[in-house]
Structures are given as structure tokens and as C-alpha cells.
Design a protein around this motif. Structure first.
Motif, mmCIF file in Angstrom:
data_model
loop_
_atom_site.group_PDB
_atom_site.id
_atom_site.type_symbol
_atom_site.label_atom_id
_atom_site.label_comp_id
_atom_site.label_asym_id
_atom_site.label_seq_id
_atom_site.Cartn_x
_atom_site.Cartn_y
_atom_site.Cartn_z
ATOM 1 N N THR A 1 43.099 59.031 44.010
ATOM 2 C CA THR A 1 42.403 58.293 42.964
ATOM 3 C C THR A 1 42.559 56.808 43.250
ATOM 4 O O THR A 1 43.598 56.373 43.758
ATOM 5 N N ALA A 2 41.530 56.023 42.901
ATOM 6 C CA ALA A 2 41.570 54.595 43.205
ATOM 7 C C ALA A 2 40.927 53.758 42.109
ATOM 8 O O ALA A 2 39.965 54.182 41.463
ATOM 9 N N LEU A 3 41.476 52.572 41.928
ATOM 10 C CA LEU A 3 40.868 51.544 41.096
ATOM 11 C C LEU A 3 39.856 50.832 41.974
ATOM 12 O O LEU A 3 40.179 50.435 43.099
ATOM 13 N N CYS A 4 38.647 50.661 41.477
ATOM 14 C CA CYS A 4 37.574 50.099 42.286
ATOM 15 C C CYS A 4 36.872 48.949 41.567
ATOM 16 O O CYS A 4 37.099 48.707 40.384
ATOM 17 N N GLN A 5 36.039 48.275 42.293
ATOM 18 C CA GLN A 5 35.143 47.228 41.824
ATOM 19 C C GLN A 5 35.880 46.009 41.282
ATOM 20 O O GLN A 5 36.864 45.555 41.860
ATOM 21 N N GLY A 6 35.391 45.432 40.195
ATOM 22 C CA GLY A 6 35.884 44.142 39.715
ATOM 23 C C GLY A 6 37.350 44.115 39.353
ATOM 24 O O GLY A 6 38.065 43.167 39.677
ATOM 25 N N ALA A 7 37.839 45.146 38.666
ATOM 26 C CA ALA A 7 39.258 45.162 38.294
ATOM 27 C C ALA A 7 40.146 45.247 39.536
ATOM 28 O O ALA A 7 41.223 44.650 39.570
ATOM 29 N N ALA A 8 39.690 45.984 40.559
ATOM 30 C CA ALA A 8 40.463 46.056 41.805
ATOM 31 C C ALA A 8 40.483 44.691 42.488
ATOM 32 O O ALA A 8 41.519 44.267 43.002
ATOM 33 N N SER A 9 39.363 43.997 42.478
ATOM 34 C CA SER A 9 39.319 42.642 43.040
ATOM 35 C C SER A 9 40.225 41.709 42.242
ATOM 36 O O SER A 9 40.908 40.855 42.806
ATOM 37 N N HIS A 10 40.234 41.880 40.931
ATOM 38 C CA HIS A 10 41.117 41.067 40.086
ATOM 39 C C HIS A 10 42.586 41.358 40.409
ATOM 40 O O HIS A 10 43.404 40.448 40.465
ATOM 41 N N TYR A 11 42.913 42.614 40.650
ATOM 42 C CA TYR A 11 44.278 42.982 41.021
ATOM 43 C C TYR A 11 44.695 42.240 42.290
ATOM 44 O O TYR A 11 45.817 41.739 42.392
ATOM 45 N N LEU A 12 43.772 42.136 43.246
ATOM 46 C CA LEU A 12 44.086 41.485 44.526
ATOM 47 C C LEU A 12 44.172 39.973 44.425
ATOM 48 O O LEU A 12 45.059 39.358 45.005
ATOM 49 N N HIS A 13 43.209 39.376 43.712
ATOM 50 C CA HIS A 13 43.076 37.921 43.750
ATOM 51 C C HIS A 13 43.308 37.227 42.408
ATOM 52 O O HIS A 13 43.435 36.010 42.371
ATOM 53 N N GLY A 14 43.270 37.980 41.299
ATOM 54 C CA GLY A 14 43.527 37.414 39.991
ATOM 55 C C GLY A 14 42.480 36.457 39.476
ATOM 56 O O GLY A 14 42.751 35.691 38.555
ATOM 57 N N GLU A 15 41.286 36.487 40.042
ATOM 58 C CA GLU A 15 40.254 35.513 39.665
ATOM 59 C C GLU A 15 39.022 36.131 39.012
ATOM 60 O O GLU A 15 38.320 35.463 38.268
ATOM 61 N N ALA A 16 38.737 37.395 39.291
ATOM 62 C CA ALA A 16 37.495 38.011 38.835
ATOM 63 C C ALA A 16 37.479 38.274 37.332
ATOM 64 O O ALA A 16 36.431 38.245 36.703
#
Length: 178
Positions: free
Chosen positions: A51-66
């Protein structure tokens, strides 16, 4: 793609505990689905890759900006040659904790909306979930793969890989898929 502006998003950091919560929400939902639909359980219960977190929330997890509008959580399965996973199944759940506020379209929820989706990938049972997802995204043969490849993918399960970034692919993972 979300039309929610910054005012409708949460910019709180997603922690490992939040990822664990999302993993549990997805696992509970899948268990409930299989309990209610034994025909699907018989064909897919033993074909879960992860199972995976995807899209905008996953990008936010990585970079904290989305920012976070909602959590898109996908369960990936090894395709059953008899029957594809029901890709149109989209279940909505409540994150259940107000840390991230509520989604604009779900003011009655205690927490953010969690969209629970699934895809069957053309791989064998036991295939490494990270490798399977990367190959699927790189091939980009479906609209879902193209949309998910535009953002990040972070594993929620298996549990020992919680928080592992699958996409964008780390350089060593790219060479392994070629």
C-alpha cells in the motif's frame, strides 16, 4: 488534480505515526471489503503487494511544500489472470484525527479525507512492491499511472518499508529496473 487553494490545505508535517495511521485505515478497509465480498477475497486477498501514499500528500511528505488536500492511498495487487482488480472502487474514509484539519468537501469529518483505491499490476505474487510500482509508473500505459507518476509515491506497507520513497525513483532503483 485538486482545485483547492492554499487556504483549503494543511501544511502540517506528515510523520511516521501518520503514515502508520494511513496504513491501518487502508488495511481495515481492505479487510472489511474482503469480508463483505468473499468472491473478491478469494481472488485477491493473497495477491496484495503493498500500500502507498500517492499524489499531493506524498509530495508534501517528501518536500513539505505542496500542502494536503486529502490523502490518496492505493493498494497494489499482483494481477489475477482470471479477473482484474475493480479499479473503479474508490472508498472514502475519515483520517479521524484533526491534526490536518478537514477537507473542504467533507466538513463533517473529524480529519482529512482519505481516498482508498487499488490497482492490479501485471506482475507475479511476491514481486517487490517498489519495483512493481516503478515499472508500472515508468511504462505509463494507463491514465492512473500517468497521474501518479506526476507526483510522489511513499510506501505504507509492508510495515518494514513504511515511509520508503518509491517515486520519484531513487537512482539505484532506476538502474535496477532497466
Amino acid at each position: 488534480m485538486s482545485n483547492v487553494g492554499p487556504e483549503g490545505r494543511s501544511f502540517h508535517q506528515i510523520t511516521q505515526a501518520d503514515l502508520q495511521r494511513l496504513a491501518q485505515i487502508a488495511a481495515d478497509d481492505l479487510s472489511d471489503f474482503f469480508d463483505r465480498h468473499p468472491e473478491w477475497a478469494g481472488q485477491y486477498q493473497n495477491r496484495v503487494l503493498g500500500t502507498a501514499l500517492c499524489q499531493g500528500a506524498a509530495s508534501h511528505y517528501l518536500h513539505g511544500e505542496a500542502g494536503i488536500n486529502d490523502f490518496d492511498v492505493y493498494t497494489f495487487f499482483a494481477r489475477n489472470p482470471v479477473r482484474d482488480w475493480y479499479a473503479k472502487r474508490n472508498k472514502t474514509a475519515d483520517f479521524g484525527v484533526p491534526k490536518f484539519g478537514t477537507s473542504v468537501d467533507q466538513p463533517g469529518f473529524l480529519g482529512r479525507r482519505v481516498d482508498l483505491l487499488g490497482r492490479s499490476l501485471d506482475v507475479s505474487v511476491g514481486t517487490d512492491v517498489g519495483l512493481a510500482i516503478r515499472r508500472w509508473l515508468q511504462a505509463g500505459r494507463t491514465k492512473s499511472a500517468q497521474l501518479l507518476a506526476a507526483k510522489a509515491v511513499v510506501l505504507l506497507s509492508p510495515a518494514d518499508r513504511l515511509g520508503e520513497v518509491v517515486w520519484p525513483a531513487p537512482l539505484d532503483a532506476v538502474s535496477a529496473t532497466l
